[in-house]
Design an enzyme around this catalytic site. Structure first.
Site, PDB file in Angstrom:
ATOM      1  N   ARG A  98      -6.349  16.953  -6.279  1.00 52.55           N
ATOM      2  CA  ARG A  98      -6.765  15.599  -6.972  1.00 52.55           C
ATOM      3  C   ARG A  98      -8.434  15.534  -7.036  1.00 52.55           C
ATOM      4  NH1 ARG A  98      -4.124  10.776  -3.365  1.00 52.55           N
ATOM      5  NH2 ARG A  98      -6.149  11.619  -2.147  1.00 52.55           N
ATOM      6  N   LYS A 123      -9.678   0.386   2.010  1.00 52.80           N
ATOM      7  CA  LYS A 123      -9.525   0.304   0.390  1.00 52.80           C
ATOM      8  C   LYS A 123      -8.363  -0.662   0.077  1.00 52.80           C
ATOM      9  CE  LYS A 123      -6.819   4.463   0.258  1.00 52.80           C
ATOM     10  NZ  LYS A 123      -6.608   5.843  -0.265  1.00 52.80           N
ATOM     11  N   MET A 178      12.712 -11.695  -9.773  1.00 55.78           N
ATOM     12  CA  MET A 178      10.986 -11.931  -9.496  1.00 55.78           C
ATOM     13  C   MET A 178      10.898 -12.906  -8.352  1.00 55.78           C
ATOM     14  SD  MET A 178       8.443 -13.726 -12.399  1.00 55.78           S
ATOM     15  CE  MET A 178       8.917 -12.247 -13.564  1.00 55.78           C
ATOM     16  N   TYR A 223      21.716 -11.008 -11.391  1.00 55.12           N
ATOM     17  CA  TYR A 223      21.325 -10.649 -12.872  1.00 55.12           C
ATOM     18  C   TYR A 223      22.231  -9.417 -13.182  1.00 55.12           C
ATOM     19  CZ  TYR A 223      17.303 -13.630 -13.781  1.00 55.12           C
ATOM     20  OH  TYR A 223      16.415 -14.650 -13.932  1.00 55.12           O
TER      21      TYR A 223
END
Length: 397
Positions: free
Chosen positions: A155, A57, A330, A277
């Site tokens: 679940r 998956k 990023m 940053y």
């Protein structure tokens, strides 16, 4: 085509992949298909008579189902588990003779499309069972599926009351050709957790209500709990790709991928300046930085950022660990290379993100998550290079 920058004390995979890496590649994910096949074979050998399936998956855990499914199929895997119908289509196209189970079951209205491609839904609710059974022309032509029993994970899965309801409805059950009854463990990565034995007991208690078919409860870590958890099928995923989720019990697998990113710039930062940053890192000495072409857009989690007094993520350059300083952005990270010994870091050099010196689990721990998330977040922006596999096998191999 390529730039053969000095790879220093880098790994064998990077050296083997050099001729396949485009000059413009800022980062590369190298996947060893032969090792993935060997990992599946090692797990298959470990469980003996049980059928060893393969969970592919999420695009084979982010590594590329288009290449990995054929490699696993060539190794002998005959059963694949995916999460969605779209993933089932891919798996069916790549392994047309394999059995493909859809773990998410049926979305409302998707039964016909699922049947059309020959995938088997993993049924977790009575409503799904009814929608799937409606496609059976008669009791003599039931439709194939798996049943998912919830044994305590809470679940997906049929609860005990729902199993009793299903068992009492012969009109419904007779139209289901149940190929597998399965459950899923909550604490398999903790071998001594009593929850594992509790779930096994619940599973065994409920089985007399269900069809007598092959059983499965164990995935990557569950299959390491011993033969009592193997039943007729195990469903490894993460371990196939070299993951080791349990620190207490190692699976018989080896790492099958590496991730590297380029050094874009080397610069010096003096005390009194800041890095990154929000100016969260203030060097207390003259610091040499390497700016690396990897960031959270590439799957390098922002939680690996290091402010003053913190140690979070690392990269490895020429076999030596270099700490991240400042925030992961990023597209970029900054690492402290001041203390590197006998190494002159140059523009274009490779920094190891995942490899022999930094495991998937190392990154997971440093960022407060797990290796599964690290693996499946790897970005398509990095160039993927595949080594080995059936497409690259020598003639007659």
């Amino acid at each position: 085509m390529t730039q053969n920058h000095d790879i220093g004390a880098s790994s064998g995979l990077l050296a083997r992949a050099q001729t396949q890496i485009p000059a413009q590649a800022a980062g590369v994910i190298i996947v060893d298909l032969d090792q993935i096949a060997a990992n599946w074979q090692a797990l298959n050998d470990h469980v003996g008579a049980a059928n060893c399936a393969a969970v592919v998956k999420a695009d084979a855990y982010g590594l590329g189902a288009q290449r990995i499914i054929p490699a696993l199929s060539s190794a002998g895997a005959e059963t694949f588990f995916v999460a969605t119908l779209d993933e089932a289509r891919v798996a069916r196209s790549l392994a047309p003779n394999a059995t493909v189970y859809v773990l998410d079951g049926l979305m409302p209205g998707s039964a016909a499309a699922t049947k059309e491609i020959g995938a088997f839904p993993v049924i977790s609710t009575i409503a799904e069972a009814e929608e799937w059974a409606a496609l059976a022309p008669s009791r003599l032509e039931p439709v194939p599926c798996a049943l998912h029993v919830d044994t305590g994970l809470n679940r997906l899965g049929l609860s005990a009351p729902e199993i009793h309801k299903l068992a009492a409805n012969s009109h419904l059950l007779d139209r289901l050709d149940v190929k597998l009854v399965m459950s899923h463990l909550a604490c398999a990565d903790e071998p001594h957790n009593p929850k594992n034995a509790q779930q096994l007991s619940v599973f065994q208690i409920l089985l007399p209500l269900l069809p007598s078919v092959p059983l499965s409860i164990a995935a990557s870590d569950g299959l390491m709990l011993g033969p009592n958890f193997h039943f007729e099928m195990v469903r490894p995923g993460y371990a196939i790709y070299g993951g080791q989720a349990s620190p207490d019990r190692q699976s018989p697998v080896a790492p099958a991928l590496e991730v590297h990113a380029r050094v874009l710039q080397v610069r010096d930062v003096a005390p009194g300046q800041t890095i990154g940053y929000s100016a969260t890192f203030h060097p207390d000495r003259l610091t040499r930085l390497a700016v690396i072409a990897a960031g959270y857009a590439d799957g390098y989690l922002r939680h690996l950022s290091a402010a003053d007094g913190e140690t979070r993520g690392h990269v490895a350059i020429a076999g030596q660990l270099c700490p991240i300083v400042g925030r992961v952005s990023m597209d970029l990270i900054t690492v402290d290379i001041t203390d590197l010994e006998d190494v002159e870091v140059k523009r274009g050099q490779w920094a190891q993100i995942i490899g022999p010196h930094i495991t998937i689990e190392d990154i997971g721990r440093s960022s407060g998550t797990i290796g599964y998330e690290v693996l499946t977040r790897l970005s398509p922006r990095f160039t993927r290079v595949y080594l080995g596999g059936p497409e690259n096998a020598a003639p007659g191999a």
